[in-house]
Design a protein around this motif. Sequence first.
Motif, PDB file in Angstrom:
ATOM      1  N   GLY A 316       0.842  -1.187   0.000  1.00 35.32           N
ATOM      2  CA  GLY A 316       0.000   0.000   0.000  1.00 35.32           C
ATOM      3  C   GLY A 316       0.878   1.237   0.000  1.00 35.32           C
ATOM      4  O   GLY A 316       2.098   1.144   0.022  1.00 35.32           O
ATOM      5  N   GLY A 317       0.261   2.386  -0.004  1.00 37.47           N
ATOM      6  CA  GLY A 317       1.029   3.601  -0.174  1.00 37.47           C
ATOM      7  C   GLY A 317       1.708   4.118   1.079  1.00 37.47           C
ATOM      8  O   GLY A 317       2.610   4.926   1.023  1.00 37.47           O
ATOM      9  N   CYS A 318       1.278   3.618   2.226  1.00 39.52           N
ATOM     10  CA  CYS A 318       1.670   4.248   3.480  1.00 39.52           C
ATOM     11  C   CYS A 318       3.049   3.797   3.954  1.00 39.52           C
ATOM     12  O   CYS A 318       3.379   2.622   3.876  1.00 39.52           O
ATOM     13  CB  CYS A 318       0.623   3.860   4.507  1.00 39.52           C
ATOM     14  N   ASN A 319       3.840   4.728   4.451  1.00 39.00           N
ATOM     15  CA  ASN A 319       5.163   4.366   4.975  1.00 39.00           C
ATOM     16  C   ASN A 319       5.112   3.865   6.411  1.00 39.00           C
ATOM     17  O   ASN A 319       6.094   3.374   6.944  1.00 39.00           O
ATOM     18  CB  ASN A 319       6.102   5.574   4.924  1.00 39.00           C
ATOM     19  N   HIS A 320       3.976   4.057   7.041  1.00 37.06           N
ATOM     20  CA  HIS A 320       3.816   3.627   8.431  1.00 37.06           C
ATOM     21  C   HIS A 320       3.517   2.127   8.427  1.00 37.06           C
ATOM     22  O   HIS A 320       2.407   1.702   8.151  1.00 37.06           O
ATOM     23  CB  HIS A 320       2.668   4.420   9.054  1.00 37.06           C
ATOM     24  N   THR A 322       3.262  -1.751  10.018  1.00 39.31           N
ATOM     25  CA  THR A 322       3.098  -2.515  11.243  1.00 39.31           C
ATOM     26  C   THR A 322       3.380  -3.967  10.886  1.00 39.31           C
ATOM     27  O   THR A 322       2.687  -4.545  10.054  1.00 39.31           O
ATOM     28  CB  THR A 322       1.672  -2.395  11.787  1.00 39.31           C
ATOM     29  N   GLU A 329       6.178  -1.300  14.821  1.00 36.07           N
ATOM     30  CA  GLU A 329       5.804  -0.221  13.906  1.00 36.07           C
ATOM     31  C   GLU A 329       7.048   0.537  13.484  1.00 36.07           C
ATOM     32  O   GLU A 329       7.828   0.975  14.317  1.00 36.07           O
ATOM     33  CB  GLU A 329       4.804   0.723  14.582  1.00 36.07           C
ATOM     34  N   TRP A 338       8.720   3.876  14.424  1.00 34.85           N
ATOM     35  CA  TRP A 338       7.757   4.890  14.028  1.00 34.85           C
ATOM     36  C   TRP A 338       7.539   5.934  15.110  1.00 34.85           C
ATOM     37  O   TRP A 338       7.467   7.122  14.827  1.00 34.85           O
ATOM     38  CB  TRP A 338       6.440   4.239  13.631  1.00 34.85           C
ATOM     39  N   CYS A 348      14.845  10.569   7.786  1.00 31.82           N
ATOM     40  CA  CYS A 348      14.344   9.936   6.590  1.00 31.82           C
ATOM     41  C   CYS A 348      15.046  10.466   5.348  1.00 31.82           C
ATOM     42  O   CYS A 348      15.481   9.713   4.497  1.00 31.82           O
ATOM     43  CB  CYS A 348      12.857  10.190   6.488  1.00 31.82           C
TER      44      CYS A 348
ATOM     45  N   THR B  80      -0.345  10.242  -1.184  1.00 35.85           N
ATOM     46  CA  THR B  80       0.842   9.886  -1.966  1.00 35.85           C
ATOM     47  C   THR B  80       0.889  10.691  -3.251  1.00 35.85           C
ATOM     48  O   THR B  80      -0.115  10.851  -3.939  1.00 35.85           O
ATOM     49  CB  THR B  80       0.878   8.381  -2.319  1.00 35.85           C
ATOM     50  N   ARG B  84      -1.619   7.115  -7.855  1.00 37.47           N
ATOM     51  CA  ARG B  84      -2.700   6.538  -7.037  1.00 37.47           C
ATOM     52  C   ARG B  84      -3.346   7.569  -6.128  1.00 37.47           C
ATOM     53  O   ARG B  84      -4.507   7.450  -5.774  1.00 37.47           O
ATOM     54  CB  ARG B  84      -2.160   5.388  -6.191  1.00 37.47           C
ATOM     55  N   ALA B  86      -3.016   7.895  -3.007  1.00 34.19           N
ATOM     56  CA  ALA B  86      -3.598   7.120  -1.907  1.00 34.19           C
ATOM     57  C   ALA B  86      -3.482   7.829  -0.564  1.00 34.19           C
ATOM     58  O   ALA B  86      -2.580   8.629  -0.331  1.00 34.19           O
ATOM     59  CB  ALA B  86      -2.906   5.762  -1.820  1.00 34.19           C
ATOM     60  N   CYS B  88      -3.817   6.662   3.540  1.00 34.13           N
ATOM     61  CA  CYS B  88      -4.153   5.595   4.482  1.00 34.13           C
ATOM     62  C   CYS B  88      -3.846   6.066   5.882  1.00 34.13           C
ATOM     63  O   CYS B  88      -2.719   6.100   6.317  1.00 34.13           O
ATOM     64  CB  CYS B  88      -3.479   4.267   4.146  1.00 34.13           C
ATOM     65  N   ARG B  93      -6.816   2.328   7.846  1.00 41.05           N
ATOM     66  CA  ARG B  93      -5.877   1.225   8.026  1.00 41.05           C
ATOM     67  C   ARG B  93      -6.636  -0.015   8.501  1.00 41.05           C
ATOM     68  O   ARG B  93      -7.489   0.082   9.376  1.00 41.05           O
ATOM     69  CB  ARG B  93      -4.808   1.608   9.055  1.00 41.05           C
ATOM     70  N   GLU B  95      -6.008  -2.376  10.431  1.00 40.53           N
ATOM     71  CA  GLU B  95      -5.970  -2.691  11.860  1.00 40.53           C
ATOM     72  C   GLU B  95      -6.941  -1.823  12.649  1.00 40.53           C
ATOM     73  O   GLU B  95      -7.356  -2.184  13.731  1.00 40.53           O
ATOM     74  CB  GLU B  95      -4.567  -2.470  12.448  1.00 40.53           C
ATOM     75  N   ASP B 121       2.148  11.364  10.638  1.00 40.70           N
ATOM     76  CA  ASP B 121       1.707  10.081  10.098  1.00 40.70           C
ATOM     77  C   ASP B 121       1.651  10.191   8.573  1.00 40.70           C
ATOM     78  O   ASP B 121       0.693   9.772   7.940  1.00 40.70           O
ATOM     79  CB  ASP B 121       0.336   9.714  10.668  1.00 40.70           C
ATOM     80  N   ALA B 122       2.704  10.762   8.033  1.00 40.32           N
ATOM     81  CA  ALA B 122       2.685  11.147   6.618  1.00 40.32           C
ATOM     82  C   ALA B 122       3.071  10.003   5.699  1.00 40.32           C
ATOM     83  O   ALA B 122       3.704   9.049   6.109  1.00 40.32           O
ATOM     84  CB  ALA B 122       3.637  12.315   6.408  1.00 40.32           C
ATOM     85  N   VAL B 123       2.666  10.120   4.427  1.00 38.92           N
ATOM     86  CA  VAL B 123       3.160   9.191   3.415  1.00 38.92           C
ATOM     87  C   VAL B 123       4.215   9.882   2.550  1.00 38.92           C
ATOM     88  O   VAL B 123       4.985   9.230   1.869  1.00 38.92           O
ATOM     89  CB  VAL B 123       2.029   8.643   2.517  1.00 38.92           C
TER      90      VAL B 123
END
Lengths: 517, 151
Positions: A316-320, A322, A329, A338, A348, B80, B84, B86, B88, B93, B95, B121-123
Amino acid sequence: MDSEDEVNSVVSSVDVGMDDDDSSVDFGADSDVEIDDHYQDDAAFETQEKDLMPKKKAFEVDYRVYSPEDIQKQQDKQVAEVSTLLEQPHEITAILLRFGRWNKERLIEKYMDNQEEVLDKAGLGQDVYKSPPRIDPPRIFTCDICCEDGPHESFALKCGHRFCVTCYRQYLFQKIRGEGEAARIKCPGDGCNRVIDTKSLDLLVTSDLTDRYHELLMRTYVDDKENLKWCPAPNCVYAVECGVKKRDLNKVVPTVQCDCHHSFCFGCTLADHQPCPCSLVRRWLKKCEDDSETANWISANTKECPRCHSTIEKNGGCNHMTCRKCRHEFCWMCMGVWSEHGTSWYNCNRYEEKSGLDARDAQARSRQSLERYLHYYNRYANHEQSARLDKDIYHKTEKKMTLLQGASGMSWIEVQYLEEASRSLQQCRQTLKWTYAFAYYLARNNMTEIFEDNQKDLEMAVENLSEMFEKPTDQLAALKVEMMDKTTYCNRRRVILLDDTAKRLKDEQWEFNVELS
Amino acid sequence: MAANKRIMKELGDVNTNPPPGCKITTKDEDIYNWDVSMDGPDDSIYKGGKFTIAIVLPKEYPFKPPTLSFRTKIYHPNVTNDDRGAMCLGMLRAEEWKPPNKIADVLKLVRAVLSAPQPDDAVEAGIADQFKNDRKGFDKTAQDWVKKYAK
């Protein structure tokens, strides 16, 4: 067989009596019976061997093998114990223990310190229920998931978030089958952190899911315990307990043998790679696989969890990120934790620049050293291939043994030396294979020469025995004594090499040309 | 199917009482693909922009979260910067998603994040960094992008 008499001996570098080592005391009385028997079987064998070999070998570690029933018993026993201490019912205790990753002492301490906080964090809220969970009879209400009015059967945990049983089941199906969750499934209520306990799950989960659910629960137990690991052999259901800690892995190569006969490293669960420590093995395998398509894909699309080293594909797109396995995390970009990461974006950016540089450097270096690498790789690969061929021989051995019994009038017990020889060959080749990976990373000095001498001696012994093994069956009977001698010699050379290497590894005497990570 | 009823109800609710600044349509009666036209919130630097957002409901909906993508390019630490677009975050998410959560809640979350980006909480690390340390530069690029892409 070297490893069977190893069960009793202890490597001195292994920490005994560490805070969470208590589990060795915990294992149920029932399982002890089996294990004691096993020890007695080996006792005779061991005394005989003691005359020939040094008593304590530096490359051996203490371990035990457990069946799924043993593991279940362990869990039940610990739950029962802690349950009495905390004065909580079993279901609640089980959730608390899973929440505390089965570290009893720390859990009890924290619980005694601040009961409310622990219960809250474990998703149990403050009130503790006494009545068993039940599915409530049909009535009319709008289920907030399917938006149907009913009448339908419903279920709610003590938090009061009520949903129809169909939706509840669908939710559990998605969590268990779809996401592989079991121990930490939360109430479906919006924002609710209450964990669904085993009893409620047993009540709701449909029969086709029950097995999977209990399997997952069991898996979390073994995954959570640092001193327990599943045997990685296909279809093997046993788990192995070993006290060697992750931080010791640069000083010891904890090799264990499961009851299914598979020998593996407790540190990284790869097949027996003595004398090479895990971090070098990882490095070596990565290097060797660089050419394969799979490896390319893996390196392009995956990274390893910084905590448990599980291979992770980012989808997926997220860098976070788990980690599904250990819940760690971290940031996909810099692989940093994280929680620490949120306020320092500089890490980063800097990482990106530096890693680009590192990658270019590494490429240049790897070209220069390609020749050196190939020297070691060819020998490593040769033993790997020979071991495969030896395995074919092993399968032919049985046939030979039967033939020999007919041709020479020898009894079954008298032809066992062939199997011994075959096993010894495989084991020694496995060791030799990894000596080349080890040697590749050794910095050159006097000790390297001693190592290479040991390596040469073992290699000669192995090739001599291997050659004999290929003689026609009718000559084998006459060679029995010689073959037995050579087998013993091979085993002894292997022990000498492993013992010496392990001692120096423990004392941190080896100098490597890379950092042990 | 149970999910259909739920999705139809959600569609009905957002049409009679749409979240502020949002207009929702579905593609050719396909209730699993939503198109949202969202106005940049007045209290944000995206004010005046019109953003197209595609929402895809998985077949397991509502037991799995919907996926959301900005079809209009937007300069934002939580979206992003690729084809896309995106996002999230929070309930998006797997979870954290809970089955009672609704698309309307997701849209409210999106608007809140447009008004108040969450750089922790960035992408997009670079954008987050700029947001924190060079707010003027960030605002300018974000507004330029609104003019360029979101009119």
